[in-house]
Design a protein around this motif. Structure first.
Motif, PDB file in Angstrom:
ATOM      1  N   ASP A 136      16.548 -95.486   8.784  1.00  0.00           N
ATOM      2  CA  ASP A 136      17.159 -94.659   9.819  1.00  0.00           C
ATOM      3  C   ASP A 136      17.259 -93.200   9.408  1.00  0.00           C
ATOM      4  N   LEU A 138      19.655 -91.123  10.385  1.00  0.00           N
ATOM      5  CA  LEU A 138      21.073 -90.946  10.052  1.00  0.00           C
ATOM      6  C   LEU A 138      21.721 -92.314  10.073  1.00  0.00           C
ATOM      7  N   LYS A 139      22.246 -92.757   8.945  1.00  0.00           N
ATOM      8  CA  LYS A 139      22.870 -94.071   8.809  1.00  0.00           C
ATOM      9  C   LYS A 139      24.363 -93.882   8.601  1.00  0.00           C
ATOM     10  N   VAL A 148      28.506 -86.090  16.006  1.00  0.00           N
ATOM     11  CA  VAL A 148      27.131 -85.676  15.751  1.00  0.00           C
ATOM     12  C   VAL A 148      26.779 -84.792  16.945  1.00  0.00           C
ATOM     13  N   ILE A 163      19.917 -92.719  14.951  1.00  0.00           N
ATOM     14  CA  ILE A 163      21.251 -92.883  14.373  1.00  0.00           C
ATOM     15  C   ILE A 163      21.558 -94.372  14.391  1.00  0.00           C
ATOM     16  N   ILE A 173      28.683 -88.412  20.101  1.00  0.00           N
ATOM     17  CA  ILE A 173      27.340 -87.865  19.920  1.00  0.00           C
ATOM     18  C   ILE A 173      27.045 -87.036  21.160  1.00  0.00           C
TER      19      ILE A 173
END
Length: 183
Positions: A136, A138-139, A148, A163, A173
């Protein structure tokens, strides 16, 4: 953004880059305390950085920022940066690329009773994973109260996500761009 910084930033500024006070991000992280700003200057930095218990406070966040008008890239590594049990951290303006595991990782360090919390990602770019499995850009695992915003996610792994959010709560987000992410 400047109003946010002027209310929270009260510590010192730690400069990172060739010819600056700290040559690498890990050097600055080891001395940063609540209220400090880590200002990363133009350059390409190696990934593979692990950080544990990196915590600001609700009144004094820790900022990791690219220097204004400068391009800062974290290239390669299994994960560019992995933070375990972080709190009150603001990351802005950084580029993460070519990782083989996950681009950027925030987790609770395996302790469900004390999740990572109060993390903001702003104006970051996550791109060009160097993997094709469940990897990923962004994990986020065990992270509460996060944002985010204004981020770009490009060219993820074939089986990965832009994500990936596992065991997280109260996240937002917004204003992000996602393109060619795999699954």
């Amino acid at each position: 953004l400047l109003i946010f910084f002027s209310k929270i930033v009260v510590g010192q500024t730690l400069h990172v880059g060739s010819g600056f006070q700290y040559g690498t991000l890990p050097e600055a992280i080891t001395v940063a305390i609540a209220g400090d700003t880590i200002l990363v200057h133009e350059g390409t930095y190696s990934g593979g950085i692990y950080v544990e218990d990196f915590q600001g406070t609700s009144a004094q966040w820790i900022f990791i920022l690219s220097a204004p008008g400068e391009t800062v890239i974290f290239d390669g590594g299994t994960t560019a940066l992995q933070f375990s049990d972080a709190a009150f951290v603001f990351i802005s303006g950084l580029i993460f690329q070519h990782q083989t595991g996950n681009g950027l990782n925030f987790d609770d360090g395996g302790t469900y009773s004390s999740p990572a919390h109060d993390i903001i990602f702003d104006r970051c770019t996550f791109r060009d994973m160097n993997a094709n499995g469940n990897n990923d850009l962004l994990k986020l695992s065990g992270l509460d109260d996060f944002e985010v915003r204004n981020c770009v996610f490009l060219n993820g792994a074939e089986g990965g996500s832009g994500i990936d959010i596992v065991g997280c709560h109260d996240g937002l987000i917004k204003n992000c761009h996602f393109e060619n992410l795999g699954s």
